[in-house]
Write an enzyme that holds these catalytic residues in place. Structure first.
Site, PDB file in Angstrom:
ATOM      1  N   HIS A  24     -38.490  29.632 -18.501  1.00 38.52           N
ATOM      2  CA  HIS A  24     -38.585  29.177 -17.117  1.00 38.52           C
ATOM      3  C   HIS A  24     -38.156  27.722 -16.971  1.00 38.52           C
ATOM      4  O   HIS A  24     -38.196  27.158 -15.882  1.00 38.52           O
ATOM      5  CB  HIS A  24     -40.038  29.348 -16.636  1.00 38.52           C
TER       6      HIS A  24
ATOM      7  N   LYS B  66     -35.869  24.374 -16.640  1.00 40.60           N
ATOM      8  CA  LYS B  66     -34.622  23.984 -16.002  1.00 40.60           C
ATOM      9  C   LYS B  66     -34.242  22.628 -16.590  1.00 40.60           C
ATOM     10  O   LYS B  66     -34.884  21.604 -16.308  1.00 40.60           O
ATOM     11  CB  LYS B  66     -34.760  23.875 -14.481  1.00 40.60           C
TER      12      LYS B  66
ATOM     13  N   ASP C 173     -24.193  14.125 -21.901  1.00 35.19           N
ATOM     14  CA  ASP C 173     -23.865  13.136 -22.937  1.00 35.19           C
ATOM     15  C   ASP C 173     -25.092  12.538 -23.615  1.00 35.19           C
ATOM     16  O   ASP C 173     -25.002  11.448 -24.200  1.00 35.19           O
ATOM     17  CB  ASP C 173     -23.001  12.010 -22.360  1.00 35.19           C
TER      18      ASP C 173
ATOM     19  N   HIS D 247     -40.808  25.622  -3.454  1.00 38.08           N
ATOM     20  CA  HIS D 247     -40.666  25.975  -4.867  1.00 38.08           C
ATOM     21  C   HIS D 247     -41.002  24.796  -5.773  1.00 38.08           C
ATOM     22  O   HIS D 247     -40.965  24.907  -6.993  1.00 38.08           O
ATOM     23  CB  HIS D 247     -39.231  26.455  -5.143  1.00 38.08           C
TER      24      HIS D 247
ATOM     25  N   LYS E  86     -42.962  22.024  -7.941  1.00 34.74           N
ATOM     26  CA  LYS E  86     -44.158  22.010  -8.793  1.00 34.74           C
ATOM     27  C   LYS E  86     -44.475  20.539  -9.035  1.00 34.74           C
ATOM     28  O   LYS E  86     -43.846  19.876  -9.863  1.00 34.74           O
ATOM     29  CB  LYS E  86     -43.922  22.712 -10.131  1.00 34.74           C
TER      30      LYS E  86
ATOM     31  N   ASP F 245     -54.168   9.886  -7.454  1.00 36.10           N
ATOM     32  CA  ASP F 245     -54.581   8.508  -7.191  1.00 36.10           C
ATOM     33  C   ASP F 245     -53.408   7.547  -7.003  1.00 36.10           C
ATOM     34  O   ASP F 245     -53.538   6.347  -7.269  1.00 36.10           O
ATOM     35  CB  ASP F 245     -55.478   7.997  -8.324  1.00 36.10           C
TER      36      ASP F 245
END
Length: 303
Positions: free
Chosen positions: A46, A48, A53, A224, A226, A231
């Site tokens: 999952h 990404k 370079d 979508h 996350k 604080d």
């Protein structure tokens, strides 16, 4: 390129990896799906990750698909978050990629050639670290970091997540945070991509809202992102959802930050998203706890 086979099963042509190889693009298919033979299909990649370079790295919620760029609007406006890293912070992402790559192709044993060489000036206003989570190392890193952030919060917890399917440990952490006076605001989608998961997500509202947790649903479409911000001091952004699959079954990655300038950007993004979201009332949340939702909760680990 590495892509997850099960996640791409219905969107890519048969033997897509061979077409890429003919074009000169080296490719690994993560956990290839073989009907009647494959038995570990819950272990999905999952993550990404995009590395350029060795000096620039990207991660976050973005997949390579039209809806993520709002070229195609399947679920209203698609809201997502991503992080760009430069310099030494890219190295953890690089090693995550290479460790998976070498598990299949065994060709890059000298990782040093991919180390960052073009190092920007070091910022002294905080720290950045990319971390991974694996279902096969018996260490629930993603869950532990979320729990530590929730437990250590003193004033405020801000969360964006597409799915909210939590266990008793996470539930207690939120309730204890509220009982010591921490304000908790959680943004979830207004338009679902998976209706059953959406029903289960909403079924958790009431128990937390009774203790003062605030839920908001993003009205233009699907969230979508996350993201967790505590604080106005520490944040994590990446691929790890608040659900069973992300926390226990998938290969995941997040980026944790304490840099003041980035924290301000994350906070601003949250407030802009909050302005486009509708607050869920306690009366509404009572209606999200029907028999159908109760039955779906039994299958929550599969969602």
């Amino acid at each position: 390129m590495i892509y997850d086979d099960v996640g791409s099963l219905t969107t890519l042509p048969y033997h897509f990896e061979k077409k890429l190889e003919k074009m000169g693009i080296q490719c690994v298919v993560f956990n290839p799906f073989i009907p009647l033979v494959s038995i570990a299909m819950n272990h999905r990649d999952h993550r990404k990750i995009c590395i350029i370079d060795g000096n620039i790295g990207y991660s976050g919620g973005f997949n390579l698909a039209d809806e993520y760029m709002n070229v195609k609007m399947r679920f209203g406006h698609w809201k997502d978050t991503g992080i760009r890293l430069e310099g030494q912070g890219v190295w953890n992402l690089t090693t995550m990629f290479l460790s998976t790559w070498n598990a299949y192709r065994h060709q890059d044993h000298d990782y040093k050639q991919y180390q960052p060489s073009d190092l920007p000036p070091i910022q002294d206003d905080g720290y950045v670290v990319a971390y991974g989570d694996s279902p096969v190392d018996h260490e629930d890193t993603g869950e532990h970091i979320y729990l530590n952030m929730i437990n250590q919060a003193q004033e405020e917890i801000l969360i964006m997540t597409p799915y909210f399917i939590i266990d008793e440990t996470m539930m207690k952490a939120f309730l204890l945070a509220r009982r010591k006076g921490v304000r908790i605001q959680i943004i979830t989608p207004g338009i679902p991509d998976k209706k059953n998961v959406y029903h289960v997500t909403r079924s958790y509202y009431y128990s937390l809202m009774k203790e003062g947790v605030e839920f908001y649903e993003y009205q233009p479409g699907f969230v979508h992102a996350k993201m967790v911000l505590c604080d106005q001091r520490i944040a994590t952004v990446g691929t790890i959802n608040f659900d069973y699959r992300s926390l226990y079954l998938h290969f995941e990655c997040n980026i944790m930050m304490t840099q003041k300038s980035v924290i301000q950007d994350i906070s601003r993004d949250f407030q802009e998203t909050l302005a486009l979201s509708q607050k869920v009332t306690l009366k509404q949340s009572r209606r999200f706890r029907g028999i159908y939702e109760a039955i779906l909760r039994l299958f929550a680990p599969l969602m």
